[in-house]
Design an enzyme around this catalytic site. Structure first.
Site, PDB file in Angstrom:
ATOM      1  N   ASP A  10       0.867  -1.169   0.000  1.00  0.00           N
ATOM      2  CA  ASP A  10       0.000   0.000   0.000  1.00  0.00           C
ATOM      3  C   ASP A  10       0.908   1.225   0.000  1.00  0.00           C
ATOM      4  O   ASP A  10       2.094   1.136   0.343  1.00  0.00           O
ATOM      5  CB  ASP A  10      -0.880  -0.039   1.244  1.00  0.00           C
ATOM      6  CG  ASP A  10      -1.680   1.217   1.434  1.00  0.00           C
ATOM      7  OD1 ASP A  10      -2.424   1.596   0.520  1.00  0.00           O
ATOM      8  OD2 ASP A  10      -1.537   1.838   2.505  1.00  0.00           O
ATOM      9  N   ASP A  12      -0.132   5.087   0.985  1.00  0.00           N
ATOM     10  CA  ASP A  12      -0.363   6.021   2.091  1.00  0.00           C
ATOM     11  C   ASP A  12      -0.443   5.287   3.423  1.00  0.00           C
ATOM     12  O   ASP A  12      -1.228   4.352   3.581  1.00  0.00           O
ATOM     13  CB  ASP A  12      -1.660   6.802   1.866  1.00  0.00           C
ATOM     14  CG  ASP A  12      -1.592   7.691   0.632  1.00  0.00           C
ATOM     15  OD1 ASP A  12      -0.731   8.578   0.592  1.00  0.00           O
ATOM     16  OD2 ASP A  12      -2.407   7.479  -0.287  1.00  0.00           O
ATOM     17  N   ASP A 168      -1.611  -0.891   5.951  1.00  0.00           N
ATOM     18  CA  ASP A 168      -1.921  -0.300   7.254  1.00  0.00           C
ATOM     19  C   ASP A 168      -3.408  -0.222   7.537  1.00  0.00           C
ATOM     20  O   ASP A 168      -3.807   0.374   8.541  1.00  0.00           O
ATOM     21  CB  ASP A 168      -1.331   1.113   7.331  1.00  0.00           C
ATOM     22  CG  ASP A 168      -2.025   2.084   6.391  1.00  0.00           C
ATOM     23  OD1 ASP A 168      -2.193   1.743   5.201  1.00  0.00           O
ATOM     24  OD2 ASP A 168      -2.398   3.186   6.823  1.00  0.00           O
TER      25      ASP A 168
END
Length: 231
Positions: A10, A12, A168
């Site tokens: 991922d 961000d 995240d």
């Protein structure tokens, strides 16, 4: 022993410390559209989704296509303006990615960003050709649908069991589970590790360099606590 060939990240909250900018840009877009201001935590809870899906989750009362487009434009313009100074990489990311490349791993990005947004941030770092493949939410299905990962796997010619998704958010880990791909949960981004453990990640980390150490050990162990590996 699991022999991974492909590491999928991922963007961000996993590679770059950009969560604050996303939250600010969502607030500004809401003001632009005269919508209620929501809490920072509510916004963090949708990070990882494509922007249309995020708007729908935050403001289910918004149905008009014109208003959704106005929100999207307001968000994008503010965020891209902030990214004229690129968000910083988390500690250990730059060094670890270089090590992974040198070790022969294929590297990919699977993000809820738009292609325009990802191009902007990659260009800002001189990374347009850094990854083997990237996929964005506006050119495929949004997380947690597995299509993004399936397209990356097909492009690289790698089986699901030879790939690892690092993210995240719950959407990252759900997407990995839906695609039959192992996952690593990071606790320094949008959502805390306590919320991510429910999705059964192979590893949970609070520092990016822990991923490098774990892979160097052969990635043949499971973890129940941060930094504690259980065979």
């Amino acid at each position: 022993m699991t022999d991974y060939q492909l590491l999928i990240f991922d963007w961000d909250g996993t590679l770059v410390d950009s969560i604050g900018r996303i939250v600010e840009s969502m607030h500004r877009a809401a003001e632009f559209c005269e919508l209620p201001r929501l809490s920072d935590e509510a916004i963090k809870g949708i990070i990882g989704l494509g922007l249309p899906e995020a708007i729908q989750a935050l403001y289910p009362q918004v149905r008009e296509a014109a208003l959704i487009e106005r929100f999207r434009l307001g968000y994008g313009e503010h965020y891209l303006a902030l990214e004229n100074q690129p968000s910083p990489l988390f500690p250990g990311v730059a060094e670890s990615l270089e090590v992974f490349r040198a070790q022969g791993y294929r590297l990919a990005v699977a993000t809820g960003k738009s292609r325009r947004g990802l191009h902007k941030v990659l260009q800002g770092r001189g990374w347009l050709d850094y990854f083997d493949v990237t996929r964005c939410a506006d050119e495929t299905a949004s997380k947690p649908h597995p299509r993004m990962l399936q397209e990356i796997l097909a492009h690289c010619g790698v089986a699901p069991e030879r790939a690892l998704m690092v993210g995240d958010s719950a959407f990252d880990l759900q997407m990995a589970n839906n695609a039959g791909v192992d996952a690593v949960a990071v606790g320094f981004g949008a959502q805390p590790l306590e919320a991510l453990r429910a999705f059964g990640p192979r590893l949970a980390i609070e520092d990016f360099s822990e991923l490098r150490a774990w892979l160097a050990q052969g990635a043949a162990v499971r973890t129940d606590e941060v930094g504690e590996y259980v065979g």
